[in-house]
Write a protein that holds these residues in place. Structure first.
Motif, PDB file in Angstrom:
ATOM      1  N   SER A  97       0.869  -1.179   0.000  1.00  0.00           N
ATOM      2  CA  SER A  97       0.000   0.000   0.000  1.00  0.00           C
ATOM      3  C   SER A  97       0.905   1.228   0.000  1.00  0.00           C
ATOM      4  N   PHE A  98       0.765   2.054  -1.043  1.00  0.00           N
ATOM      5  CA  PHE A  98       1.712   3.144  -1.263  1.00  0.00           C
ATOM      6  C   PHE A  98       0.996   4.475  -1.483  1.00  0.00           C
ATOM      7  N   VAL A  99       1.774   5.544  -1.344  1.00  0.00           N
ATOM      8  CA  VAL A  99       1.256   6.885  -1.606  1.00  0.00           C
ATOM      9  C   VAL A  99       2.310   7.647  -2.413  1.00  0.00           C
ATOM     10  N   TYR A 100       1.845   8.515  -3.295  1.00  0.00           N
ATOM     11  CA  TYR A 100       2.728   9.308  -4.155  1.00  0.00           C
ATOM     12  C   TYR A 100       2.911  10.681  -3.532  1.00  0.00           C
ATOM     13  N   ASN A 101       4.178  11.112  -3.443  1.00  0.00           N
ATOM     14  CA  ASN A 101       4.439  12.435  -2.873  1.00  0.00           C
ATOM     15  C   ASN A 101       5.658  13.050  -3.555  1.00  0.00           C
ATOM     16  N   LYS A 102       5.444  14.225  -4.157  1.00  0.00           N
ATOM     17  CA  LYS A 102       6.537  14.981  -4.796  1.00  0.00           C
ATOM     18  C   LYS A 102       7.367  14.116  -5.751  1.00  0.00           C
ATOM     19  N   GLY A 103       6.672  13.409  -6.627  1.00  0.00           N
ATOM     20  CA  GLY A 103       7.362  12.666  -7.680  1.00  0.00           C
ATOM     21  C   GLY A 103       7.870  11.292  -7.298  1.00  0.00           C
ATOM     22  N   LYS A 104       7.657  10.864  -6.038  1.00  0.00           N
ATOM     23  CA  LYS A 104       8.149   9.545  -5.615  1.00  0.00           C
ATOM     24  C   LYS A 104       7.036   8.725  -4.972  1.00  0.00           C
ATOM     25  N   ILE A 105       7.216   7.401  -4.987  1.00  0.00           N
ATOM     26  CA  ILE A 105       6.254   6.484  -4.374  1.00  0.00           C
ATOM     27  C   ILE A 105       6.817   6.009  -3.028  1.00  0.00           C
ATOM     28  N   PRO A 149      -2.637  11.608  -4.052  1.00  0.00           N
ATOM     29  CA  PRO A 149      -3.571  12.625  -3.547  1.00  0.00           C
ATOM     30  C   PRO A 149      -3.730  13.782  -4.530  1.00  0.00           C
ATOM     31  N   GLN A 150      -4.953  14.353  -4.556  1.00  0.00           N
ATOM     32  CA  GLN A 150      -5.327  15.341  -5.577  1.00  0.00           C
ATOM     33  C   GLN A 150      -4.370  16.525  -5.691  1.00  0.00           C
ATOM     34  N   LYS A 151      -3.880  17.018  -4.546  1.00  0.00           N
ATOM     35  CA  LYS A 151      -3.033  18.219  -4.593  1.00  0.00           C
ATOM     36  C   LYS A 151      -1.688  17.944  -5.257  1.00  0.00           C
ATOM     37  N   GLN A 152      -1.247  16.700  -5.249  1.00  0.00           N
ATOM     38  CA  GLN A 152       0.028  16.349  -5.881  1.00  0.00           C
ATOM     39  C   GLN A 152      -0.009  16.615  -7.385  1.00  0.00           C
ATOM     40  N   LEU A 153      -1.215  16.560  -7.966  1.00  0.00           N
ATOM     41  CA  LEU A 153      -1.363  16.763  -9.415  1.00  0.00           C
ATOM     42  C   LEU A 153      -2.196  18.007  -9.726  1.00  0.00           C
ATOM     43  N   ASP A 166      -8.502  12.520  -6.253  1.00  0.00           N
ATOM     44  CA  ASP A 166      -7.334  11.639  -6.179  1.00  0.00           C
ATOM     45  C   ASP A 166      -7.272  10.729  -7.409  1.00  0.00           C
ATOM     46  N   MET A 167      -6.055  10.217  -7.666  1.00  0.00           N
ATOM     47  CA  MET A 167      -5.866   9.212  -8.712  1.00  0.00           C
ATOM     48  C   MET A 167      -5.411   7.920  -8.030  1.00  0.00           C
ATOM     49  N   TYR A 168      -5.850   6.783  -8.563  1.00  0.00           N
ATOM     50  CA  TYR A 168      -5.572   5.485  -7.930  1.00  0.00           C
ATOM     51  C   TYR A 168      -4.880   4.551  -8.912  1.00  0.00           C
ATOM     52  N   LEU A 169      -3.844   3.878  -8.434  1.00  0.00           N
ATOM     53  CA  LEU A 169      -3.189   2.825  -9.204  1.00  0.00           C
ATOM     54  C   LEU A 169      -3.465   1.496  -8.504  1.00  0.00           C
ATOM     55  N   PHE A 170      -3.884   0.523  -9.295  1.00  0.00           N
ATOM     56  CA  PHE A 170      -4.214  -0.816  -8.782  1.00  0.00           C
ATOM     57  C   PHE A 170      -3.378  -1.804  -9.572  1.00  0.00           C
ATOM     58  N   CYS A 171      -2.730  -2.731  -8.894  1.00  0.00           N
ATOM     59  CA  CYS A 171      -1.964  -3.744  -9.614  1.00  0.00           C
ATOM     60  C   CYS A 171      -2.212  -5.115  -8.993  1.00  0.00           C
ATOM     61  N   CYS A 172      -2.444  -6.094  -9.859  1.00  0.00           N
ATOM     62  CA  CYS A 172      -2.623  -7.470  -9.416  1.00  0.00           C
ATOM     63  C   CYS A 172      -1.958  -8.346 -10.482  1.00  0.00           C
ATOM     64  N   GLU A 213      -5.328  13.015 -19.111  1.00  0.00           N
ATOM     65  CA  GLU A 213      -5.676  13.154 -17.698  1.00  0.00           C
ATOM     66  C   GLU A 213      -5.040  12.052 -16.846  1.00  0.00           C
ATOM     67  N   LEU A 214      -4.973  10.852 -17.399  1.00  0.00           N
ATOM     68  CA  LEU A 214      -4.430   9.708 -16.651  1.00  0.00           C
ATOM     69  C   LEU A 214      -2.914   9.559 -16.817  1.00  0.00           C
ATOM     70  N   LYS A 215      -2.316  10.379 -17.673  1.00  0.00           N
ATOM     71  CA  LYS A 215      -0.887  10.239 -17.992  1.00  0.00           C
ATOM     72  C   LYS A 215       0.016  10.222 -16.754  1.00  0.00           C
ATOM     73  N   PRO A 216      -0.193  11.118 -15.749  1.00  0.00           N
ATOM     74  CA  PRO A 216       0.695  11.089 -14.580  1.00  0.00           C
ATOM     75  C   PRO A 216       0.702   9.721 -13.879  1.00  0.00           C
TER      76      PRO A 216
END
Length: 446
Positions: free
Chosen positions: A107-115, A323-327, A332-338, A366-369
């Motif tokens: 479970s991760f979060v994106y902040n200032k260009g990094k995960i 989180p929305q403010k990052q972009l 918010d934008m969500y990445l899901f991987c399985c 819109e989804l590019k980031p």
């Protein structure tokens, strides 16, 4: 079909199946119909050739992607919080005996260009590189307060009445920085906007505790679990459950038309010239277009890859929240991987989704980031779908309509809608105080 039912459920989406199961267990006589010849509705699970047909118009997927039937691509992919409402509902209805769960790796979060891994406890706060040294100490104190908080023990409240003070006041007490507030609010407490800051802090604290308790439960890298073979197993498990309790499932029933009497109240459902009588109807928005309104749109990218999401410690299953403010966005934008480790793709293949509430008419840019964070991609499909909410008064017409699925990649918002609908339909709260050990999972199959 000339029998009378307590409830007729239309559509075999996740929400409808969960409600059908809960109502069957309550002893109601339930008829469950779907116009499609497959389970799941909007939340169906597709093999590769079905995915190809949906997006490319034919079933000729390249052989390099592997065997079609080894893919189970969920169209509404959402992880389950290990101690969350959905797992409690699954245990309550005993559906867990039909499903195998496996813990989600990260479970991760994106902040200032990094995960970054989402820190959820005092120990993790000190280890995390998402915060500086002094902020780590402040966050640690905050997490200790949350961990020690007991609703029925005033001593643990430290003089604060969390039912009265807003979340931002509690946060202020610990002097947390904006970046810290952002990941706690959006990646831990899983709020989709910042309006929670003005709401009573009790819900905020309960959500963080749920995350931490779920994380501790299976001692994996995340608080989430996911069924082997994906969510497509869920509707079928509920169909089995319903049958055990005398419910009836009918697929491939064309033009399911809800019938109302002169006063506007539900009296039954007509399909193939036959009408089944009922007291109440539960359905998704597509069955009653005149009783819903469009409230938004979800943009998503569905990707097939040959590797995990970069910078997620090689996690074979993971969620990343941006989180929305990052972009500079409103949502918010969500990445899901399985991957093949949950049997949703052939050996060596990964399925990734990037989803968000659409704010433009150009999903690709819109989804590019989010897509850029995925690394090399074997195949990508873009799609948008409208979100609807009911406009009718269900107390007056006995037609209970679910809201469309949002962009989140976890089940918490979905289940809030299910519980609210259950209470409206039955007039009672659902008791979900259950023994959670019935839903086991771990690094290997349950």
């Amino acid at each position: 079909m000339d029998e009378e039912y307590d409830v007729i459920v239309l559509g075999t989406g996740l929400k409808e199946c969960i409600l059908s199961g809960l109502l069957s267990v309550d002893g109601l006589k339930v008829l469950h119909m779907d116009r499609n010849d497959y389970y799941g509705g909007e939340s169906s699970s597709l093999m590769l050739n079905q995915l190809w047909k949906r997006f490319k118009g034919d079933e000729n997927a390249p052989e390099t992607l592997g065997i079609s039937k080894e893919y189970n691509v969920d169209m509404i992919p959402k992880f389950m919080m290990a101690n969350g409402i959905l797992v409690r509902a699954l245990v309550h209805t005993d559906v867990t005996k039909y499903l195998n769960f496996k813990a989600v790796d990260g479970s991760f979060v994106y902040n200032k260009g990094k995960i970054y891994k989402v820190p959820a406890t005092d120990v993790e706060a000190l280890k995390s590189s998402i915060m500086g040294l002094f902020e780590k100490r402040r966050a640690r104190k905050f997490f200790i307060y949350v961990q020690d908080f007991e609703e029925n023990d005033p001593k643990s409240h430290e003089g604060l009445d969390l039912t009265k003070i807003p979340a931002k006041e509690l946060i202020c007490k610990y002097g947390l920085e904006d970046d810290t507030i952002e990941f706690i609010g959006h990646a831990l407490a899983l709020y989709t906007s910042d309006s929670y800051l003005e709401q009573p802090a009790i819900d905020f604290v309960k959500r963080i505790r749920l995350y931490a308790e779920s994380l501790a439960r299976f001692e994996s890298g995340s608080p989430y679990i996911y069924p082997m073979y994906g969510l497509g197993e869920l509707p079928q498990a509920f169909a089995r459950l319903s049958a055990v309790y005398g419910g009836t499932y009918m697929l491939n029933k064309p033009q399911c038309k809800v019938e109302f009497d002169d006063s506007g109240k539900v009296v039954g459902v007509t399909s193939d010239g036959e009408t089944a009588k009922c007291k109440k109807v539960v359905c998704d928005p597509s069955y009653v277009p005149d009783k819903v309104q469009k409230v938004g749109k979800v943009a998503r990218a569905i990707c097939i890859m040959s590797h995990p999401i970069p910078d997620t410690n090689d996690c074979h299953s993971a969620q990343v929240i941006i989180p929305q403010k990052q972009l500079n966005r409103k949502s918010d934008m969500y990445l899901f991987c399985c991957s093949y480790s949950h049997n949703v793709a052939p050996q060596g293949k990964f399925i990734a989704f990037v989803t968000t509430e659409a704010e433009t008419d150009d999903p690709e840019s819109e989804l590019k980031p989010g897509v850029d964070l995925l690394g090399p991609i074997d195949e990508i499909f873009y799609e948008t779908y409208d979100r609807f909410e009911p406009t009718n008064d269900a107390d007056a017409d006995s037609c209970f309509v679910s809201t469309s699925y949002d962009a989140t990649t976890h089940f918490e918002t979905t289940m809030i809608d299910v519980l609210a609908m259950y209470t409206k339909i039955t007039g009672k709260e659902l008791n979900l105080s259950v023994d959670l050990s019935a839903a086991s999972a771990g690094g290997s199959e349950a």
